[in-house]
Write an enzyme that holds these catalytic residues in place. Structure first.
Site, PDB file in Angstrom:
ATOM      1  N   LYS A 137       8.866  11.270  -0.436  1.00 12.34           N
ATOM      2  CA  LYS A 137       9.327  10.497   0.728  1.00 12.34           C
ATOM      3  C   LYS A 137      10.475   9.608   0.277  1.00 12.34           C
ATOM      4  O   LYS A 137      10.365   8.962  -0.766  1.00 12.34           O
ATOM      5  CB  LYS A 137       8.164   9.641   1.238  1.00 12.34           C
ATOM      6  CG  LYS A 137       8.549   8.623   2.293  1.00 12.34           C
ATOM      7  CD  LYS A 137       7.831   7.279   2.098  1.00 12.34           C
ATOM      8  CE  LYS A 137       8.363   6.536   0.897  1.00 12.34           C
ATOM      9  NZ  LYS A 137       7.885   5.156   0.743  1.00 12.34           N
ATOM     10  N   ASP A 162       1.829   3.837   4.368  1.00 14.34           N
ATOM     11  CA  ASP A 162       2.821   4.910   4.249  1.00 14.34           C
ATOM     12  C   ASP A 162       2.242   6.299   4.520  1.00 14.34           C
ATOM     13  O   ASP A 162       2.976   7.278   4.474  1.00 14.34           O
ATOM     14  CB  ASP A 162       3.397   4.917   2.825  1.00 14.34           C
ATOM     15  CG  ASP A 162       4.746   4.231   2.765  1.00 14.34           C
ATOM     16  OD1 ASP A 162       5.250   3.811   3.830  1.00 14.34           O
ATOM     17  OD2 ASP A 162       5.280   4.127   1.648  1.00 14.34           O
TER      18      ASP A 162
HETATM   19  O1  C5P Z   1      -0.759   0.008   2.716  1.00  9.70           O
HETATM   20  P1  C5P Z   1      -0.422   0.172   1.272  1.00  9.70           P
HETATM   21  O2  C5P Z   1      -1.637   0.127   0.395  1.00  9.70           O
HETATM   22  O3  C5P Z   1       0.451   1.342   0.997  1.00  9.70           O
HETATM   23  O4  C5P Z   1       0.457  -1.097   0.904  1.00  9.70           O
HETATM   24  C1  C5P Z   1       0.530  -1.609  -0.406  1.00  9.70           C
HETATM   25  C2  C5P Z   1       0.933  -3.079  -0.359  1.00  9.70           C
HETATM   26  O5  C5P Z   1       2.279  -3.198   0.102  1.00  9.70           O
HETATM   27  C3  C5P Z   1       0.130  -3.917   0.602  1.00  9.70           C
HETATM   28  O6  C5P Z   1      -1.029  -4.423   0.000  1.00  9.70           O
HETATM   29  C4  C5P Z   1       1.108  -5.036   0.952  1.00  9.70           C
HETATM   30  O7  C5P Z   1       1.119  -6.008  -0.055  1.00  9.70           O
HETATM   31  C5  C5P Z   1       2.453  -4.337   0.915  1.00  9.70           C
HETATM   32  N1  C5P Z   1       2.894  -3.898   2.245  1.00  9.70           N
HETATM   33  C6  C5P Z   1       3.369  -4.842   3.140  1.00  9.70           C
HETATM   34  N2  C5P Z   1       3.805  -4.452   4.370  1.00  9.70           N
HETATM   35  C7  C5P Z   1       3.790  -3.137   4.732  1.00  9.70           C
HETATM   36  C8  C5P Z   1       3.332  -2.153   3.835  1.00  9.70           C
HETATM   37  C9  C5P Z   1       2.874  -2.571   2.593  1.00  9.70           C
HETATM   38  O8  C5P Z   1       3.396  -6.034   2.842  1.00  9.70           O
HETATM   39  N3  C5P Z   1       4.231  -2.793   5.935  1.00  9.70           N
END
Ligand code: C5P
Length: 272
Positions: free
Chosen positions: A10, A120
């Protein structure tokens, strides 16, 4: 018989951080495309879950319920024997585990619960160019995005996404606005050049080698644009042709044998 699945890299061609919610998650506005390069999976129904990870980036990847592919199968309510070939570096801003998890959901069902596995994962359910807003949950297909000749370069630093978001000082940056209809690739690239990845500066502050990575790409002949993807550290260069991308990848690889360097093409919007 095992079913084979593909989990493409991606790439965030843009990543605008436009706000932050009360729960800490950030609001994004990102143009996401996928590459013809990715991890491969083999999925087979089984009495109980098992996972074997192979490939150049297998090291350090868990082979149990900590792995998103395992959790994706559980979420879909199926038991699988999974082999995962890690071609892509992980913790690298190019989807990695999210794309692997989405590949499992695509094959066994449970797409509607993708967001539970990570912000994601929903965007990775399709390999079409998409605009991703909200915290990653508001998706729309974007017409007219051309396929691009790319070079991906990762200098080998693992970027912790939460730390990069924390290092971002301004959270209320402008969004992309209305997307134009790009009549041709040069117009698309010109528009793209005026966009941003708001996580690039905080990522460079955390890992200055990202600046060297961008410089290595932009120094190559035929390079039209360089930027970081996601929270890094992988950077991409858009090149004038596949041949220019291949030549650049060879030169960067020779100068930096310890970096991960790949020429690839992104998947453009379906015609029509
Ligand atoms: O959702 P995911 O585990 O992929 O996201 C990893 C980290 O990235 C989250 O814990 C957060 O700190 C940050 N994040 C964020 N805003 C988003 C996506 C991710 O702050 N839209």
């Amino acid at each position: 018989m095992a079913t084979e699945a593909f989990a493409p890299a991606k790439i965030n061609l843009t990543l605008h951080v436009t706000g932050q919610r009360a729960d800490g998650y950030h609001l994004l506005d990102s143009l996401v495309v996928f590459a013809d390069l990715g991890d491969r999976l083999w999925l087979e129904p089984a009495g109980e879950m098992s996972l074997r990870v192979t490939g150049p980036f297998a090291r350090g990847v868990p082979e149990d319920a900590r792995n998103l592919v395992w959790r994706a199968a559980e979420l879909a309510g199926v038991s699988l024997n999974i082999r995962l070939e890690k071609i892509l570096p992980h913790g690298a801003g190019i989807g990695g585990g999210s794309s692997d998890a989405a590949a499992v959901l695509r094959h066994v069902g449970g797409r509607e619960r993708a967001a539970e596995l990570g912000a994601d994962v929903p965007v990775c359910l399709s390999d079409a160019p998409q605009r991703m807003r909200g915290i990653g949950d508001a998706l729309e297909r974007v017409p007219g995005v051309p396929a691009l000749s790319l070079v991906l370069v990762n200098p080998g630093v693992h970027m912790p996404t939460p730390a990069v978001f924390r290092a971002l000082t301004r959270k209320d940056n402008p969004e992309m606005g209305d997307l134009p209809l790009w009549p041709s690739r040069p117009e698309f690239v010109a528009w793209l050049s005026a966009q941003r990845n708001d996580l690039q500066a905080p990522a460079i502050a955390t890992a200055p080698v990202i600046r060297d990575t961008l410089a290595a790409l932009s120094g190559e002949a035929g390079c039209l644009l360089v930027r970081m993807s996601g929270s890094g550290a992988t950077c991409f260069g858009v090149f004038a042709s596949d041949a220019a991308a291949r030549a650049a990848a060879e030169a960067i690889s020779a100068a930096h044998p310890d970096w991960w360097v790949q020429a690839t093409r992104s998947i453009g919007s379906a015609p029509g």
